[in-house]
Design an enzyme around this catalytic site. Structure first.
Site, PDB file in Angstrom:
ATOM      1  N   TYR A 162     -16.610 -35.208 -30.813  1.00 33.94           N
ATOM      2  CA  TYR A 162     -17.011 -34.024 -30.040  1.00 33.94           C
ATOM      3  C   TYR A 162     -17.262 -34.409 -28.586  1.00 33.94           C
ATOM      4  CZ  TYR A 162     -19.715 -29.978 -28.511  1.00 33.94           C
ATOM      5  OH  TYR A 162     -20.188 -28.886 -27.815  1.00 33.94           O
ATOM      6  N   SER A 197     -20.248 -29.532 -22.173  1.00 36.45           N
ATOM      7  CA  SER A 197     -21.475 -29.809 -22.928  1.00 36.45           C
ATOM      8  C   SER A 197     -22.169 -30.995 -22.280  1.00 36.45           C
ATOM      9  CB  SER A 197     -21.133 -30.147 -24.385  1.00 36.45           C
ATOM     10  OG  SER A 197     -22.265 -30.676 -25.071  1.00 36.45           O
TER      11      SER A 197
END
Length: 252
Positions: A160, A146
């Site tokens: 995250y 990501s």
């Protein structure tokens, strides 16, 4: 002269998190290029529907119920792939979760699940396929990270981000370790892409902010699928190490 499309035809590809979003789109794109697909996720009803659609279009695919947080499930997935198709050429480690909240909210159970799926799930996938790939002298592991692995997604996505930084570190270390054995490693780091990730937050304030951001910026899931196809279709001596993609309008 062999076209790049022929570099995908006939390859056996496992895609985790294939029941929706990035995984589903990636599976469809690889199948359209002639790959043999093994679709892995927990929601087998969706997997079976996708298998039926791929077969109807003339492709080959099977579904295997898989929770990537369980190492035994990944071992069974790899074994089922070899049993069905005889080898493993590609693993797309796509399954992931994104529950977002400030650290001070102390959603420790969500931290644990994020680590179990996003880090351990990637490692378990690697452990399941790497010996087979090294034995056959070729293979390709694609890990979906990501842009949150490039910059800390604070104040709601610290954990995250930590998991996606870990995915990038694992991927780069793996690339260096296994390159001489013919195994390729690619990191795909997306920004706001249409998927179910945006619905993963139990924190109401974080969930509302993420939904609004995605609604204003997100690009289709096949944006990631095309990036995966691009990496996989390269000649065997070319390794696309990392692809970073995001909406043109996204600053972070």
């Amino acid at each position: 002269m062999t076209s790049v499309q022929d570099n995908i035809r006939g390859k056996v590809a496992i895609v985790t998190g294939a029941s929706s979003g990035l995984g589903e789109s990636t599976a469809r794109h690889l199948a359209a290029r002639g790959a043999k697909l093994v679709l892995a996720a927990r929601r087998t009803d969706r997997l079976e529907q996708l298998v039926a659609e791929i077969r109807e279009a003339g492709g080959e695919a099977i579904a295997v119920a898989t929770d990537v947080a369980k190492r035994a499930d990944l071992e069974k997935l790899a074994a089922a792939t070899v049993e069905a198709f005889g080898r493993i050429d590609v693993l797309v480690n796509n399954a992931g979760v994104m529950p977002l909240s400030p650290l001070a909210r102390l959603r420790v159970d969500e931290w644990d699940r994020t680590i179990d799926v996003n880090i351990k799930g990637v490692l378990y996938g690697i452990a399941a396929v790497l010996p087979r790939m090294q034995a056959q002298g070729s293979g390709h592991i694609v890990n979906v990270a990501s842009i949150a692995g490039l910059k800390v997604f604070t104040p709601i996505g610290t954990v995250y981000s930590a998991t996606k930084h870990a995915v990038r570190a694992i991927s780069e270390g793996l690339r260096v370790e296994v390159g001489n054995s013919g195994v390729r490693v690619t990191i795909v780091s997306p920004g706001a892409v249409e998927s179910e990730l945006k619905f993963g937050s139990s924190d109401a304030e974080a969930a509302a902010g993420v939904k609004a951001f995605y609604d204003a910026n997100q690009i289709p899931a096949d944006s990631v699928a095309r990036a995966v196809v691009y990496a996989v279709e390269q000649p065997a001596n070319v390794d696309i190490n990392e692809v970073v993609l995001r909406p043109v309008s996204q600053e972070f």
